[in-house]
Motif scaffolding. Structure first.
Motif, PDB file in Angstrom:
ATOM      1  N   CYS A 218     104.434  60.905  35.742  1.00 15.15           N
ATOM      2  CA  CYS A 218     103.884  59.714  36.407  1.00 15.15           C
ATOM      3  C   CYS A 218     104.299  59.590  37.868  1.00 15.15           C
ATOM      4  O   CYS A 218     104.474  58.485  38.391  1.00 15.15           O
ATOM      5  CB  CYS A 218     104.264  58.443  35.636  1.00 15.15           C
ATOM      6  N   ILE A 219     104.434  60.732  38.545  1.00 11.57           N
ATOM      7  CA  ILE A 219     104.778  60.681  39.972  1.00 11.57           C
ATOM      8  C   ILE A 219     103.750  61.410  40.841  1.00 11.57           C
ATOM      9  O   ILE A 219     103.923  61.503  42.053  1.00 11.57           O
ATOM     10  CB  ILE A 219     106.198  61.236  40.249  1.00 11.57           C
ATOM     11  N   LEU A 220     102.659  61.892  40.243  1.00 11.66           N
ATOM     12  CA  LEU A 220     101.626  62.615  40.988  1.00 11.66           C
ATOM     13  C   LEU A 220     100.646  61.642  41.634  1.00 11.66           C
ATOM     14  O   LEU A 220     100.159  60.718  40.986  1.00 11.66           O
ATOM     15  CB  LEU A 220     100.856  63.564  40.065  1.00 11.66           C
ATOM     16  N   ARG A 221     100.369  61.870  42.904  1.00 13.25           N
ATOM     17  CA  ARG A 221      99.344  61.125  43.643  1.00 13.25           C
ATOM     18  C   ARG A 221      98.353  62.162  44.172  1.00 13.25           C
ATOM     19  O   ARG A 221      98.737  63.045  44.934  1.00 13.25           O
ATOM     20  CB  ARG A 221      99.933  60.350  44.825  1.00 13.25           C
ATOM     21  N   SER A 222      97.086  62.079  43.766  1.00 13.51           N
ATOM     22  CA  SER A 222      96.066  63.026  44.215  1.00 13.51           C
ATOM     23  C   SER A 222      95.218  62.389  45.307  1.00 13.51           C
ATOM     24  O   SER A 222      94.805  61.234  45.184  1.00 13.51           O
ATOM     25  CB  SER A 222      95.166  63.444  43.049  1.00 13.51           C
ATOM     26  N   ILE A 223      94.960  63.162  46.374  1.00 17.31           N
ATOM     27  CA  ILE A 223      94.176  62.685  47.504  1.00 17.31           C
ATOM     28  C   ILE A 223      92.978  63.607  47.691  1.00 17.31           C
ATOM     29  O   ILE A 223      93.141  64.827  47.766  1.00 17.31           O
ATOM     30  CB  ILE A 223      95.031  62.662  48.788  1.00 17.31           C
ATOM     31  N   ASP A 224      91.795  63.017  47.774  1.00 19.72           N
ATOM     32  CA  ASP A 224      90.580  63.787  48.011  1.00 19.72           C
ATOM     33  C   ASP A 224      90.571  64.231  49.470  1.00 19.72           C
ATOM     34  O   ASP A 224      90.255  63.446  50.367  1.00 19.72           O
ATOM     35  CB  ASP A 224      89.353  62.938  47.699  1.00 19.72           C
ATOM     36  N   SER A 225      90.908  65.467  49.711  1.00 18.23           N
ATOM     37  CA  SER A 225      91.011  65.993  51.080  1.00 18.23           C
ATOM     38  C   SER A 225      89.731  66.662  51.551  1.00 18.23           C
ATOM     39  O   SER A 225      89.730  67.342  52.570  1.00 18.23           O
ATOM     40  CB  SER A 225      92.186  66.962  51.171  1.00 18.23           C
ATOM     41  N   MET A 226      88.646  66.435  50.838  1.00 20.83           N
ATOM     42  CA  MET A 226      87.346  66.924  51.276  1.00 20.83           C
ATOM     43  C   MET A 226      86.730  65.934  52.274  1.00 20.83           C
ATOM     44  O   MET A 226      85.749  66.232  52.920  1.00 20.83           O
ATOM     45  CB  MET A 226      86.413  67.097  50.077  1.00 20.83           C
ATOM     46  N   GLN A 227      87.361  64.778  52.404  1.00 22.76           N
ATOM     47  CA  GLN A 227      86.875  63.746  53.321  1.00 22.76           C
ATOM     48  C   GLN A 227      87.296  64.070  54.757  1.00 22.76           C
ATOM     49  O   GLN A 227      88.088  64.958  54.996  1.00 22.76           O
ATOM     50  CB  GLN A 227      87.489  62.395  52.938  1.00 22.76           C
ATOM     51  N   LYS A 228      86.791  63.297  55.694  1.00 23.82           N
ATOM     52  CA  LYS A 228      87.193  63.434  57.083  1.00 23.82           C
ATOM     53  C   LYS A 228      88.663  63.058  57.220  1.00 23.82           C
ATOM     54  O   LYS A 228      89.169  62.222  56.454  1.00 23.82           O
ATOM     55  CB  LYS A 228      86.330  62.556  57.981  1.00 23.82           C
ATOM     56  N   PRO A 229      89.389  63.661  58.170  1.00 21.73           N
ATOM     57  CA  PRO A 229      90.828  63.420  58.313  1.00 21.73           C
ATOM     58  C   PRO A 229      91.224  61.939  58.389  1.00 21.73           C
ATOM     59  O   PRO A 229      92.226  61.548  57.828  1.00 21.73           O
ATOM     60  CB  PRO A 229      91.190  64.152  59.605  1.00 21.73           C
ATOM     61  N   ASP A 230      90.404  61.112  59.059  1.00 19.94           N
ATOM     62  CA  ASP A 230      90.781  59.703  59.182  1.00 19.94           C
ATOM     63  C   ASP A 230      90.687  58.954  57.862  1.00 19.94           C
ATOM     64  O   ASP A 230      91.251  57.872  57.702  1.00 19.94           O
ATOM     65  CB  ASP A 230      89.957  58.996  60.268  1.00 19.94           C
ATOM     66  N   LYS A 231      90.017  59.526  56.877  1.00 24.55           N
ATOM     67  CA  LYS A 231      89.932  58.934  55.540  1.00 24.55           C
ATOM     68  C   LYS A 231      91.072  59.397  54.641  1.00 24.55           C
ATOM     69  O   LYS A 231      91.429  58.728  53.689  1.00 24.55           O
ATOM     70  CB  LYS A 231      88.591  59.272  54.875  1.00 24.55           C
ATOM     71  N   VAL A 232      91.583  60.577  54.936  1.00 27.62           N
ATOM     72  CA  VAL A 232      92.658  61.146  54.111  1.00 27.62           C
ATOM     73  C   VAL A 232      93.950  60.466  54.497  1.00 27.62           C
ATOM     74  O   VAL A 232      94.751  60.082  53.723  1.00 27.62           O
ATOM     75  CB  VAL A 232      92.752  62.676  54.300  1.00 27.62           C
TER      76      VAL A 232
END
Length: 171
Positions: free
Chosen positions: A157-171
């Motif tokens: 319960c320590i994983l945080r997933s980020i959608d990095s297919m977005q533009k940098p300012d959204k990531v």
């Protein structure tokens, strides 16, 4: 951390440099030794962020064991999700001005003059391992050895997933 050690004129630095230049991954035991030494430094006294480590379950378990002995367990792990083809394009196109650390990209942030730093006019360099052949091999290793960490850290319960297919300012 590994790239800094690779610059050192020491037996350890030379071993790490040779491994990185070949596009291979440094052995678990060597990486653990380096990580533990660095985590004991003053720079990590108030906390730390590891980028690209651990790379497999053995490293994750050894890191957990070490941190639990220090009474400092991991509290967050971040996964940047991006498709392989996009990642290869992002990495293989990057260029660096070594003295300043300024970065450029052939497509996303090209220099005004090809392979020249915008500020000083000095040459830019591309890392020898930033090429599609090496990156594809490293991604295959990632899928075999590192991807299982997503489940490992998710279960803690320590994983945080980020959608990095977005533009940098959204990531």
């Amino acid at each position: 951390m590994l790239r800094e050690i690779a610059k050192q004129d020491s037996p350890l630095g030379k071993r790490v440099a040779s491994t990185l230049k070949a596009g291979e991954l440094v052995t678990d035991s060597l990486v653990i030794e380096i990580i533990e030494a660095n985590l004991q430094s003053d720079a990590c006294r108030l906390g730390f962020m590891l980028d690209g480590f651990p790379r497999n379950l053995t490293q994750a378990q050894k890191l957990d064991d070490y941190l639990e002995k220090q009474d400092e367990p991991l509290n967050n792990v971040v996964e940047f999700k991006v498709e392989d083809e996009v990642l290869v394009g992002r990495i293989s196109g990057r260029m660096i001005h070594q003295p300043s650390g300024r970065t450029y990209h052939e497509v996303f942030a090209p220099p005004k003059e090809p392979m020249r730093d915008d500020v000083t006019g000095e040459p830019l360099m591309k890392r020898p391992d930033d090429n599609p052949t090496v990156l594809t091999r490293r991604l295959n290793i990632y899928h075999e050895q590192t991807a299982p960490l997503i489940k490992y850290y998710s279960e803690k319960c320590i994983l945080r997933s980020i959608d990095s297919m977005q533009k940098p300012d959204k990531v």
